[in-house]
Design an enzyme around this catalytic site. Structure first.
Site, PDB file in Angstrom:
ATOM      1  N   ARG A   5      -1.262  -1.819  -7.152  1.00 38.45           N
ATOM      2  CA  ARG A   5      -1.537  -2.938  -6.242  1.00 38.45           C
ATOM      3  C   ARG A   5      -2.575  -3.878  -6.873  1.00 38.45           C
ATOM      4  O   ARG A   5      -2.420  -5.101  -6.846  1.00 38.45           O
ATOM      5  CB  ARG A   5      -2.039  -2.371  -4.915  1.00 38.45           C
ATOM      6  CG  ARG A   5      -2.406  -3.388  -3.835  1.00 38.45           C
ATOM      7  CD  ARG A   5      -2.673  -2.612  -2.552  1.00 38.45           C
ATOM      8  NE  ARG A   5      -3.443  -3.359  -1.573  1.00 38.45           N
ATOM      9  CZ  ARG A   5      -2.908  -4.159  -0.638  1.00 38.45           C
ATOM     10  NH1 ARG A   5      -1.603  -4.340  -0.621  1.00 38.45           N
ATOM     11  NH2 ARG A   5      -3.674  -4.777   0.237  1.00 38.45           N
TER      12      ARG A   5
ATOM     13  N   LYS B  43      -1.739  -2.848   7.992  1.00 34.78           N
ATOM     14  CA  LYS B  43      -2.885  -2.452   8.810  1.00 34.78           C
ATOM     15  C   LYS B  43      -2.948  -3.290  10.084  1.00 34.78           C
ATOM     16  O   LYS B  43      -2.639  -4.483  10.064  1.00 34.78           O
ATOM     17  CB  LYS B  43      -4.178  -2.621   8.014  1.00 34.78           C
ATOM     18  CG  LYS B  43      -4.359  -1.588   6.905  1.00 34.78           C
ATOM     19  CD  LYS B  43      -5.711  -1.732   6.249  1.00 34.78           C
ATOM     20  CE  LYS B  43      -5.937  -0.645   5.202  1.00 34.78           C
ATOM     21  NZ  LYS B  43      -7.264  -0.766   4.563  1.00 34.78           N
TER      22      LYS B  43
ATOM     23  N   TYR C  27     -10.456  -9.748  -6.993  1.00 38.11           N
ATOM     24  CA  TYR C  27      -9.598  -9.816  -8.171  1.00 38.11           C
ATOM     25  C   TYR C  27      -9.973 -10.974  -9.084  1.00 38.11           C
ATOM     26  O   TYR C  27      -9.592 -10.990 -10.255  1.00 38.11           O
ATOM     27  CB  TYR C  27      -8.131  -9.935  -7.741  1.00 38.11           C
ATOM     28  CG  TYR C  27      -7.680  -8.740  -6.943  1.00 38.11           C
ATOM     29  CD1 TYR C  27      -7.543  -7.492  -7.539  1.00 38.11           C
ATOM     30  CD2 TYR C  27      -7.431  -8.840  -5.580  1.00 38.11           C
ATOM     31  CE1 TYR C  27      -7.169  -6.376  -6.805  1.00 38.11           C
ATOM     32  CE2 TYR C  27      -7.048  -7.735  -4.835  1.00 38.11           C
ATOM     33  CZ  TYR C  27      -6.923  -6.510  -5.457  1.00 38.11           C
ATOM     34  OH  TYR C  27      -6.559  -5.407  -4.731  1.00 38.11           O
TER      35      TYR C  27
ATOM     36  N   HIS D 240      -2.730   2.647  -5.781  1.00 40.60           N
ATOM     37  CA  HIS D 240      -3.580   1.490  -5.507  1.00 40.60           C
ATOM     38  C   HIS D 240      -3.862   0.695  -6.778  1.00 40.60           C
ATOM     39  O   HIS D 240      -4.064  -0.516  -6.725  1.00 40.60           O
ATOM     40  CB  HIS D 240      -4.889   1.936  -4.855  1.00 40.60           C
ATOM     41  CG  HIS D 240      -5.374   0.978  -3.807  1.00 40.60           C
ATOM     42  ND1 HIS D 240      -4.667   0.699  -2.650  1.00 40.60           N
ATOM     43  CD2 HIS D 240      -6.485   0.203  -3.746  1.00 40.60           C
ATOM     44  CE1 HIS D 240      -5.322  -0.184  -1.926  1.00 40.60           C
ATOM     45  NE2 HIS D 240      -6.420  -0.508  -2.567  1.00 40.60           N
TER      46      HIS D 240
ATOM     47  N   ARG E 137       0.839  -1.191   0.000  1.00 33.23           N
ATOM     48  CA  ARG E 137       0.000   0.000   0.000  1.00 33.23           C
ATOM     49  C   ARG E 137       0.884   1.254   0.000  1.00 33.23           C
ATOM     50  O   ARG E 137       2.055   1.212   0.373  1.00 33.23           O
ATOM     51  CB  ARG E 137      -0.912   0.015   1.227  1.00 33.23           C
ATOM     52  CG  ARG E 137      -1.823  -1.197   1.356  1.00 33.23           C
ATOM     53  CD  ARG E 137      -2.599  -1.136   2.659  1.00 33.23           C
ATOM     54  NE  ARG E 137      -3.543  -2.234   2.805  1.00 33.23           N
ATOM     55  CZ  ARG E 137      -3.273  -3.386   3.417  1.00 33.23           C
ATOM     56  NH1 ARG E 137      -2.063  -3.579   3.942  1.00 33.23           N
ATOM     57  NH2 ARG E 137      -4.185  -4.336   3.510  1.00 33.23           N
TER      58      ARG E 137
ATOM     59  N   HIS F   5      -4.142  -8.815   3.313  1.00 35.21           N
ATOM     60  CA  HIS F   5      -5.579  -8.777   3.577  1.00 35.21           C
ATOM     61  C   HIS F   5      -5.899  -9.619   4.811  1.00 35.21           C
ATOM     62  O   HIS F   5      -5.322 -10.684   5.013  1.00 35.21           O
ATOM     63  CB  HIS F   5      -6.362  -9.334   2.378  1.00 35.21           C
ATOM     64  CG  HIS F   5      -6.415  -8.391   1.215  1.00 35.21           C
ATOM     65  ND1 HIS F   5      -6.661  -8.806  -0.078  1.00 35.21           N
ATOM     66  CD2 HIS F   5      -6.258  -7.048   1.150  1.00 35.21           C
ATOM     67  CE1 HIS F   5      -6.655  -7.754  -0.881  1.00 35.21           C
ATOM     68  NE2 HIS F   5      -6.416  -6.688  -0.163  1.00 35.21           N
TER      69      HIS F   5
END
Length: 311
Positions: free
Chosen positions: A257, A181, A289, A254, A157, A280
């Protein structure tokens, strides 16, 4: 300090949410409190636990502020997280936000770039990845190539790129240690080409005096020698990809990504491996995706299948 301020501090210090995420949450809570005219802990708790107030707030967002369904859902997600925090703290009985139906929003496929487009970009910028190219005048292009290479080849990210220190780059093991994250640490494998390019880039930075060379210094630095920041990264991506005529969609970190995730999936990579690489928390976030792959399959099917070609 209200309970809302305490919650934002909790997200920042305990949950380790990024500064940008905390700012978004803080703005959403502030807007709700102003709408509900809640300026004390008791009034905030009373408002957040009243589903009718939440419904009126949703109408206010959609009808008065004219926000999109996606933005409205973001506000509800913030309120729901805050509500669960208050329930756990024993300040309210239940999460009333979950009783309010979420606005339906159109599911958009992630924007991604074709392999030949990225191949064209790297071919055009190979000059700036060369160990022999090192000057102040050329540094913006050297940095641009490094930023695109890191984002595209690792799928990290924008915030993770900005926070990346030299200590996260392991040349001997050919991995990149990234803190994502929720303060989760993950390792991403690197290609030999990217390892060589990164080593050459760091040497250029040291030669130009833009870094002290310590492990705590940023891996990618600005022309002034400082850490990158969101607007600068966005500007770099737009500038770097502008020369590729086949890229006509939005140019953003992004999207790079999305690109590597889609291409890995198209080339047979296991979706769970892609999930780990992207950081994730659930497989559902990665499965979006697969839609890109299905769309590609439909296109191939319509062009090649004998029955599909018949008029």
């Amino acid at each position: 300090m209200t309970i809302a301020d305490t919650y934002i501090r909790y997200l920042s210090t305990v949950k380790r949410y990024s500064e940008r995420t905390c700012s978004i949450y803080e703005a959403a809570l502030k807007e709700f409190c102003e709408f509900a005219q809640a300026d004390s802990d008791s009034s905030i708790c009373a408002s957040i636990s009243d589903s009718s107030v939440i419904r009126r707030y949703l109408v206010f967002l959609k009808e008065i502020k004219k926000v999109s369904a996606r933005t409205a859902n973001l506000h509800l997600s913030v309120l729901s997280g805050f509500s669960r925090y208050l329930v756990k703290a024993g300040l309210i009985v239940s999460d009333a936000v979950r009783l309010v139906p979420r606005p339906k929003q159109e599911r958009r496929l992630p924007v991604f770039y074709r392999e030949d487009s990225m191949r064209e970009y790297f071919k055009r910028t190979d000059f700036y990845a060369s160990p022999d190219v090192c000057s102040r005048e050329e540094y913006p292009h050297i940095l641009g190539r490094m930023v695109v290479s890191l984002l595209y080849c690792t799928g990290i990210r924008r915030s993770e790129l900005i926070a990346l220190d030299r200590s996260g780059f392991d040349e001997s093991r050919k991995v990149l240690r990234v803190r994502g994250k929720g303060d989760k640490l993950r390792e991403i494998p690197l290609t030999a080409a990217l390892v060589s390019e990164t080593v050459a880039y760091m040497r250029k930075v040291d030669t130009l005096g833009l870094s002290d060379g310590s492990l705590e210094s940023p891996l990618a630095v600005s022309a002034a020698g400082g850490r990158l920041y969101p607007v600068l990264v966005d500007r770099i991506i737009k500038s770097e990809l502008a020369s590729v005529s086949s890229i006509t969609s939005r140019k953003s970190p992004h999207a790079l990504r999305h690109t590597i995730a889609t291409q890995l999936l198209d080339n047979g990579s296991d979706i769970n491996s892609i999930k780990e690489m992207l950081g994730h928390s659930s497989l559902a976030a990665t499965q979006i995706y697969t839609h890109n792959s299905i769309e590609k399959l439909k296109k191939v099917y319509s062009q090649a299948h004998p029955r599909a070609k018949r008029k």
